[in-house]
Motif scaffolding. Sequence first.
Motif, PDB file in Angstrom:
ATOM      1  N   UNK A   1      -5.314   2.701  -1.991  1.00 40.45           N
ATOM      2  CA  UNK A   1      -5.092   3.644  -0.894  1.00 40.45           C
ATOM      3  C   UNK A   1      -5.254   5.071  -1.393  1.00 40.45           C
TER       4      UNK A   1
ATOM      5  N   UNK B   1       3.387   4.239   8.668  1.00 44.98           N
ATOM      6  CA  UNK B   1       3.352   5.275   7.634  1.00 44.98           C
ATOM      7  C   UNK B   1       1.965   5.299   6.988  1.00 44.98           C
ATOM      8  N   UNK B   2       1.416   4.110   6.722  1.00 50.13           N
ATOM      9  CA  UNK B   2       0.085   4.054   6.118  1.00 50.13           C
ATOM     10  C   UNK B   2      -0.932   4.691   7.059  1.00 50.13           C
TER      11      UNK B   2
ATOM     12  N   UNK C   1       7.672  10.949   3.158  1.00 48.23           N
ATOM     13  CA  UNK C   1       7.051  12.276   3.131  1.00 48.23           C
ATOM     14  C   UNK C   1       5.969  12.348   2.065  1.00 48.23           C
ATOM     15  N   UNK C   2       6.321  11.919   0.855  1.00 50.69           N
ATOM     16  CA  UNK C   2       5.358  11.993  -0.239  1.00 50.69           C
ATOM     17  C   UNK C   2       4.131  11.132   0.038  1.00 50.69           C
ATOM     18  N   UNK C   3       4.380   9.966   0.627  1.00 48.90           N
ATOM     19  CA  UNK C   3       3.261   9.062   0.898  1.00 48.90           C
ATOM     20  C   UNK C   3       2.289   9.671   1.901  1.00 48.90           C
ATOM     21  N   UNK C   4       2.823  10.292   2.957  1.00 45.97           N
ATOM     22  CA  UNK C   4       1.945  10.873   3.974  1.00 45.97           C
ATOM     23  C   UNK C   4       1.318  12.165   3.466  1.00 45.97           C
TER      24      UNK C   4
ATOM     25  N   UNK D   1      -7.878   7.962  -0.277  1.00 40.79           N
ATOM     26  CA  UNK D   1      -7.482   9.278   0.226  1.00 40.79           C
ATOM     27  C   UNK D   1      -8.215  10.380  -0.525  1.00 40.79           C
TER      28      UNK D   1
ATOM     29  N   UNK E   1      -1.996  -2.345  -4.325  1.00 36.46           N
ATOM     30  CA  UNK E   1      -2.845  -1.766  -3.287  1.00 36.46           C
ATOM     31  C   UNK E   1      -2.659  -0.265  -3.103  1.00 36.46           C
ATOM     32  N   UNK E   2      -1.508   0.289  -3.450  1.00 35.43           N
ATOM     33  CA  UNK E   2      -1.347   1.719  -3.178  1.00 35.43           C
ATOM     34  C   UNK E   2      -2.263   2.564  -4.055  1.00 35.43           C
TER      35      UNK E   2
ATOM     36  N   UNK F   1       6.967  -0.283  10.737  1.00 30.05           N
ATOM     37  CA  UNK F   1       7.123   1.134  10.379  1.00 30.05           C
ATOM     38  C   UNK F   1       6.302   1.469   9.147  1.00 30.05           C
TER      39      UNK F   1
ATOM     40  N   UNK G   1      -0.559   8.362   7.018  1.00 30.07           N
ATOM     41  CA  UNK G   1      -1.155   8.912   5.805  1.00 30.07           C
ATOM     42  C   UNK G   1      -2.648   9.121   5.974  1.00 30.07           C
ATOM     43  N   UNK G   2      -3.295   8.189   6.680  1.00 29.86           N
ATOM     44  CA  UNK G   2      -4.728   8.322   6.925  1.00 29.86           C
ATOM     45  C   UNK G   2      -4.987   9.429   7.955  1.00 29.86           C
TER      46      UNK G   2
ATOM     47  N   UNK H   1      10.940  -1.133   8.285  1.00 31.99           N
ATOM     48  CA  UNK H   1      10.473  -2.457   8.706  1.00 31.99           C
ATOM     49  C   UNK H   1       8.965  -2.521   8.491  1.00 31.99           C
TER      50      UNK H   1
ATOM     51  N   UNK I   1      12.903  -1.576  16.918  1.00 37.09           N
ATOM     52  CA  UNK I   1      12.915  -2.167  15.595  1.00 37.09           C
ATOM     53  C   UNK I   1      13.678  -3.475  15.578  1.00 37.09           C
ATOM     54  N   UNK I   2      13.308  -4.338  14.645  1.00 39.41           N
ATOM     55  CA  UNK I   2      14.067  -5.575  14.489  1.00 39.41           C
ATOM     56  C   UNK I   2      15.519  -5.242  14.182  1.00 39.41           C
TER      57      UNK I   2
ATOM     58  N   UNK J   1       0.810  -1.212   0.000  1.00 41.63           N
ATOM     59  CA  UNK J   1       0.000   0.000   0.000  1.00 41.63           C
ATOM     60  C   UNK J   1       0.845   1.265   0.000  1.00 41.63           C
ATOM     61  N   UNK J   2       2.133   1.117  -0.161  1.00 39.33           N
ATOM     62  CA  UNK J   2       2.978   2.299  -0.357  1.00 39.33           C
ATOM     63  C   UNK J   2       3.638   2.205  -1.721  1.00 39.33           C
TER      64      UNK J   2
END
Lengths: 334, 294, 329
Positions: free
Chosen positions: B185, A168-169, A118-121, B189, B181-182, A164, A172-173, A161, C272-273, A110-111
């Motif tokens: 998403x 981020x997803x 930054x761009x994703x959020x 949005x 999926x993005x 993480x 973004x929401x 990870x 974190x891992x 989903x990213x």
Amino acid sequence: MTETQAPAEEVTTARRTLLEARDLHVEFASRGRRARAVDGVNLAVGEGEIVALVGESGCGKTTLARTLLGLEKPTSGTVRYGGEPLRYASRALKDYRRQVQLVLQDPMGSLNPRQTVYEAVAEGPRIHGLPDEADVVNNALARAGLRPPERFLLRYPHELSGGQRQRVVIAGALALDPKVLIADEPVASLDASVRGEILALMLRLRDELGLSALVVTHDLGLAWNIADRVAVMYLGRIVESGPVEQVLTAPRHPYTQALLSVLPESPERVVLTGEPPDPTRIPGGCRFHARCQVLASGKAAEAGVDARCRGELLEILPASAGAQAACYYADATG
Amino acid sequence: MSTFTWTRRKRALGRFWEDFRKQRGGLAGLVILVVAVTLAVVAPLFIDQGVTSVVENTGPRWSPPSLDYPFGTDESGRSILLMVWWGSRTSLLIGFLAALLTVGIGTVLGIAAGHFRGWIGAVIMRVTDWFLVLPSLVTALVLAAILGGSTFTIIMAIGVTSWPSTARLIRAQTLAVEARPYIERSKALGGGHWHITTRHVLPNVAPLLLASTTLQVASAIVTESTLAFLGVTANKTSWGTMLRGSYDWNAASYGAWWYILIPGLCILAVVMAFTLCGRALETVLNPRLRKAGA
Amino acid sequence: MSLLELDDVSVTYRIAEGEVPAVRGVSLTLGSGAALGVAGESGSGKSTLAMALLRLLPRDARVTGRILLDGEDVLTMKWGRLRAVRWAQASIVFQGAQHGLNPVHRIGDQIAEPLLVHNLAKPGEAGKRVAELLEQVGLPAWRARSYPHELSGGQRQRVMIAMALACSPRLIIADEPTTALDVMVQAQVLTLIKELVAEHDISLVMISHDLSVLADVCDRLAVMYAGRVVEQGPSREVFHDPRHPYSQALAAAFPTVGDPASRLAPKGLGGDPPDPMDLPTGCSFHPRCPVALEECPTLDVELWPAGDRRAAACVHVRDHGRDRVQEKA
Ligand SMILES: Nc1ncnc2c1ncn2[C@@H]1O[C@H](COP(=O)(O)OP(=O)(O)OP(=O)(O)O)[C@@H](O)[C@H]1O
Ligand SMILES: Nc1ncnc2c1ncn2[C@@H]1O[C@H](COP(=O)(O)OP(=O)(O)OP(=O)(O)O)[C@@H](O)[C@H]1O
Ligand code: SF4
Ligand code: SF4
Ligand SMILES: [Mg+2]
Ligand SMILES: [Mg+2]
């Protein structure tokens, strides 16, 4: 139907309904047949309430979630937000999607791999033309537990990870300040150790921001961990719903009982056999009757409801906050 | 922050260059291209239109390669070397512009066909398939004949007939990207069609476009030469018109092999160079594409 | 004699950026007919360890130590012998392999393939054996003629298990056999695996990140963190009374429905891992450990005894491990 725990009931009904599905049906054409993926669902999510939607694979959870977001148009029935029916004009949908946000199962997929954190959020704020984009992004990241935000802004998804990425997803929401979060299997692809963190985050967001959430999952432990109310879905319809304590400790529908019985620590297992349910061939009578252990063991016959199990359609459960189950046997035995 | 972004971009570019350098063919192609393009660009500093003029050139006719005329002369005593040099400007210009036009049309229609799954997509695909089965050379000939000969019409004729394969390629890639999926998403949005196609689909098909443009330049140069050979020209000297000239003036029967060979070799070298580059780009960019898509 | 014995096994991947120590000095034993569970988070080296058992790792992986299968060292085995051992003695159900079924071949043919390759059945008889195998995993024989896309995820996973059973191996290595399956299907597959282990005297190494699943199927558990085994012991005890802080976090991650302590209180592990190319010094868990001591970043950890047939690699176990056992006794 008798209510065993009145206080729980009162607490939940006190909440004003925010997002609601009314007699929702969604059908797909599937190899020349009609697949009734969602087949009559009433469901309400109150303000500041976390509702878990559980059920096995293919029962229509994702389809219901997507329909609630307006990503899929219902065949019949309505989605209502704040008392108003959802309109599907692109302007109206865009406004709606500032209020209701989606978190998908697969945080890697989903990213966009070519976009930085930054761009994703910032994507949501940019679409809606919010001012102070940088501040909004930093805030959202911090609220999602990525602190300090500067450390993450310029990373690409593959440098994060799994936990993480999911944060981020979620960030973004959150950047759009939504009222409702619809999360489709938010932790299914995450490590056990990360899972708890993301769930704790959702609880904290509810407490701090009053965020409502519909969490789609097949994991009952997750519902126990964070949800106020749970709705159990089977083959396109909700077969049992109510406060988590009640439904998960004293399940009344045989399907819920079976789901709970296969959890690793439970003493007696009811492993359902038979082919997985097929939304193109929904059986008549009670839709669960072909696999129902209560019917198979003859207990339904003892209670004198077996004929109705096989032949009589059940009524669709209303979107009530109290505990309820769509089962003749449960009704007959109280 | 922007300096940070820059260092990132630079590093990515560095990595890309590292990979590209390992492709021997691509590197050879790139060298040829750089030389060819540089020569074409700087040509006006040394020579002018005059080298193609029948009137101004009074050298010996049908002279074989010599010290004065390294590539020999033609029927009017013009230096083949200078003509090829000057002609490269037209050939390359038409090649580049026609390729851009081809890829431009192909990209817009390909993305539209992949993005709008309903009747819009279906109609676009019908049209694409129809163009795909049209014999494009014949169509280009007819088009150019109708529109009259100019650089612009030749470019149009090539562009309008050769976009369908690009459109198909881009559509396939668009479909692959839209299944991620993005995209869902982004819709959730509130992103509309424009947002999704420009912010998500286009960046993801961009590497593909680079490779495909490079290959298209090669094919456009060949088409231009073929058109010229068949008599449809921009009324300017290009490698194709030179070939045509050698044919018209019966160079073969004069034993003037240089008149035929030199423009032919030029076309071959540049087309090869573009193809090598394009293939190398494909191999370098594709594993990334796959990684990004997986 | 134990069927499988690992002695100080390490696996290092050599990649462009340097070396990745994916497995670091693992020693384990598995008796005949027993089931061993390997738990740990993503990247802890579980799959690497599983593949090392049958020397299935890519070329850039360097394996050291000894892996004895029925007394024979897998690492020094001749190529031909190794081929015979794979499938016939030990077979592996790969992680995510249900997506690896060939979409254009009927599943019956795919199950029959190892049989034919190893000359365990004549082409004419393979069909019968395939039907038997399908029945063993609870699928009707006519399913042999289906294509993979006609099966559900759980059914595909059963086909993978049928393939692993094809050559009647003594050991099955199952890498995350139920991850991504829903609870009911997971229960079906786990029940199947348990039956196979009990009825056919097959030994099992099962890998998962879900301790509760492993505790359900396996006799013994080993918990891995950053390439090392940090705790091992009888599965019930490790699951219900984990001694290493990391195992404790893993065990708490999946709540018991009905347990008031976990209601509206999800438990997780911060931090974190670890980056395998840049592992923390001392106890690799110390940056995330809630009970770390001052000495942990420099500590030389080893598996200290933590009770009867139990051990854990934590300084607290070293200092108090025996006390707690005595307390309980
Ligand atoms: N676009 C579609 N076209 C045809 N059938 C569909 C489509 N989307 C979903 N379905 C069918 O609808 C049913 C419900 O699917 P859905 O994805 O909602 O299930 P789910 O409960 O989310 O399952 P899972 O837990 O596996 O995600 C399935 O049988 C599926 O095959
Ligand atoms: N072929 C390879 N080359 C280089 N490094 C590798 C390779 N395969 C795995 N690794 C690295 O080795 C470490 C252990 O990986 P492994 O696949 O064994 O983990 P795992 O415990 O199975 O994780 P998961 O639960 O995600 O399957 C990881 O850090 C991984 O990135
Ligand atoms: S109505 Fe009958 S068949 Fe359906 S769940 Fe209840 S007992 Fe079973
Ligand atoms: S050794 Fe120290 S850091 Fe490691 S687990 Fe034990 S207390 Fe934590
Ligand atoms: Mg789903
Ligand atoms: Mg693995």
